[in-house]
Each structure stands twice: as C-alpha cells, then as structure tokens.
Design a protein around this motif. Sequence first.
Motif, PDB file in Angstrom:
ATOM      1  N   GLU A 124       0.787  -1.220   0.000  1.00  0.00           N
ATOM      2  CA  GLU A 124       0.000   0.000   0.000  1.00  0.00           C
ATOM      3  C   GLU A 124       0.824   1.277   0.000  1.00  0.00           C
ATOM      4  O   GLU A 124       0.353   2.310  -0.416  1.00  0.00           O
ATOM      5  N   VAL A 125       2.040   1.255   0.497  1.00  0.00           N
ATOM      6  CA  VAL A 125       2.861   2.461   0.564  1.00  0.00           C
ATOM      7  C   VAL A 125       4.197   2.177  -0.117  1.00  0.00           C
ATOM      8  O   VAL A 125       5.158   1.788   0.527  1.00  0.00           O
ATOM      9  N   PRO A 126       4.270   2.328  -1.426  1.00  0.00           N
ATOM     10  CA  PRO A 126       5.521   2.051  -2.148  1.00  0.00           C
ATOM     11  C   PRO A 126       6.666   2.919  -1.624  1.00  0.00           C
ATOM     12  O   PRO A 126       6.476   4.068  -1.252  1.00  0.00           O
ATOM     13  N   GLY A 127       7.844   2.331  -1.587  1.00  0.00           N
ATOM     14  CA  GLY A 127       9.019   3.059  -1.132  1.00  0.00           C
ATOM     15  C   GLY A 127       9.168   3.108   0.376  1.00  0.00           C
ATOM     16  O   GLY A 127      10.030   3.800   0.888  1.00  0.00           O
ATOM     17  N   CYS A 128       8.356   2.371   1.076  1.00  0.00           N
ATOM     18  CA  CYS A 128       8.415   2.364   2.539  1.00  0.00           C
ATOM     19  C   CYS A 128       8.766   0.958   2.995  1.00  0.00           C
ATOM     20  O   CYS A 128       7.906   0.082   3.042  1.00  0.00           O
ATOM     21  N   PRO A 129      10.039   0.677   3.295  1.00  0.00           N
ATOM     22  CA  PRO A 129      10.402  -0.673   3.709  1.00  0.00           C
ATOM     23  C   PRO A 129       9.739  -1.051   5.031  1.00  0.00           C
ATOM     24  O   PRO A 129       9.543  -0.198   5.900  1.00  0.00           O
ATOM     25  N   VAL A 130       9.396  -2.300   5.158  1.00  0.00           N
ATOM     26  CA  VAL A 130       8.813  -2.831   6.386  1.00  0.00           C
ATOM     27  C   VAL A 130       9.762  -3.904   6.906  1.00  0.00           C
ATOM     28  O   VAL A 130      10.136  -4.806   6.177  1.00  0.00           O
TER      29      VAL A 130
ATOM     30  N   GLN B 285      12.238   6.763   9.149  1.00  0.00           N
ATOM     31  CA  GLN B 285      12.330   7.411   7.844  1.00  0.00           C
ATOM     32  C   GLN B 285      13.719   7.998   7.710  1.00  0.00           C
ATOM     33  O   GLN B 285      14.174   8.710   8.616  1.00  0.00           O
ATOM     34  N   GLU B 286      14.364   7.686   6.619  1.00  0.00           N
ATOM     35  CA  GLU B 286      15.708   8.177   6.339  1.00  0.00           C
ATOM     36  C   GLU B 286      16.640   7.944   7.522  1.00  0.00           C
ATOM     37  O   GLU B 286      17.424   8.800   7.918  1.00  0.00           O
ATOM     38  N   GLY B 287      16.532   6.760   8.136  1.00  0.00           N
ATOM     39  CA  GLY B 287      17.414   6.376   9.228  1.00  0.00           C
ATOM     40  C   GLY B 287      17.093   7.011  10.569  1.00  0.00           C
ATOM     41  O   GLY B 287      17.854   6.865  11.516  1.00  0.00           O
ATOM     42  N   LYS B 288      15.980   7.727  10.665  1.00  0.00           N
ATOM     43  CA  LYS B 288      15.594   8.372  11.922  1.00  0.00           C
ATOM     44  C   LYS B 288      14.271   7.812  12.410  1.00  0.00           C
ATOM     45  O   LYS B 288      13.362   7.550  11.623  1.00  0.00           O
ATOM     46  N   ILE B 289      14.161   7.648  13.719  1.00  0.00           N
ATOM     47  CA  ILE B 289      12.913   7.171  14.315  1.00  0.00           C
ATOM     48  C   ILE B 289      11.918   8.323  14.296  1.00  0.00           C
ATOM     49  O   ILE B 289      12.164   9.374  14.871  1.00  0.00           O
ATOM     50  N   VAL B 290      10.783   8.108  13.622  1.00  0.00           N
ATOM     51  CA  VAL B 290       9.738   9.130  13.577  1.00  0.00           C
ATOM     52  C   VAL B 290       8.525   8.715  14.401  1.00  0.00           C
ATOM     53  O   VAL B 290       7.644   9.529  14.655  1.00  0.00           O
TER      54      VAL B 290
END
Length: 75
Positions: A4-10, A34-39
């Motif tokens: 459902e969210v392309p480009g978002c690794p799980v 995201q980008e190596g940071k915990i969001v």
Amino acid sequence: MHLEVPGCPVVVDSMENSSNAAYGAYFDRLYILQEGKIVYQGGRGPEGYRITELRDWLDQYRETMGKSNNLVINV
C-alpha cells in the motif's frame, strides 16, 4: 503495508526471533523509521501498544504521500 505504501520498507523479526536474540530485546516495540531516523516509537509491548496511535500515524503518512512526495511529517 509494503503493497500500500511504495518506497516504505517494512522490517519485522523472523519467526525464529533472531533479532531479539541478536540484540537482547526484552520488550517489543513498534517503530517507524524514515531516512534512518525514528519518527514513531510505540510504548513497551504488549501493554504499551497503541495500535490506534500507530494506525493514525500511518493514515496521516499515506494522506500526505498522496499530496506530495517531498513533505516531511514531524511526530
């Protein structure tokens, strides 16, 4: 989520629990990076899980991804 969210690794642990064994994790937590940071960091599980909180974050992310690919969500 991956579909459902392309480009978002799980990333999840295996059924053999190898990440837990390697890193000595005592409590489960739900994270979004995201980008190596915990969001997003959930509470210590299983009592601290707030699945609705996580779902709200993901819904907001999905909505903003539909509007702009350059938007950063601050949590």
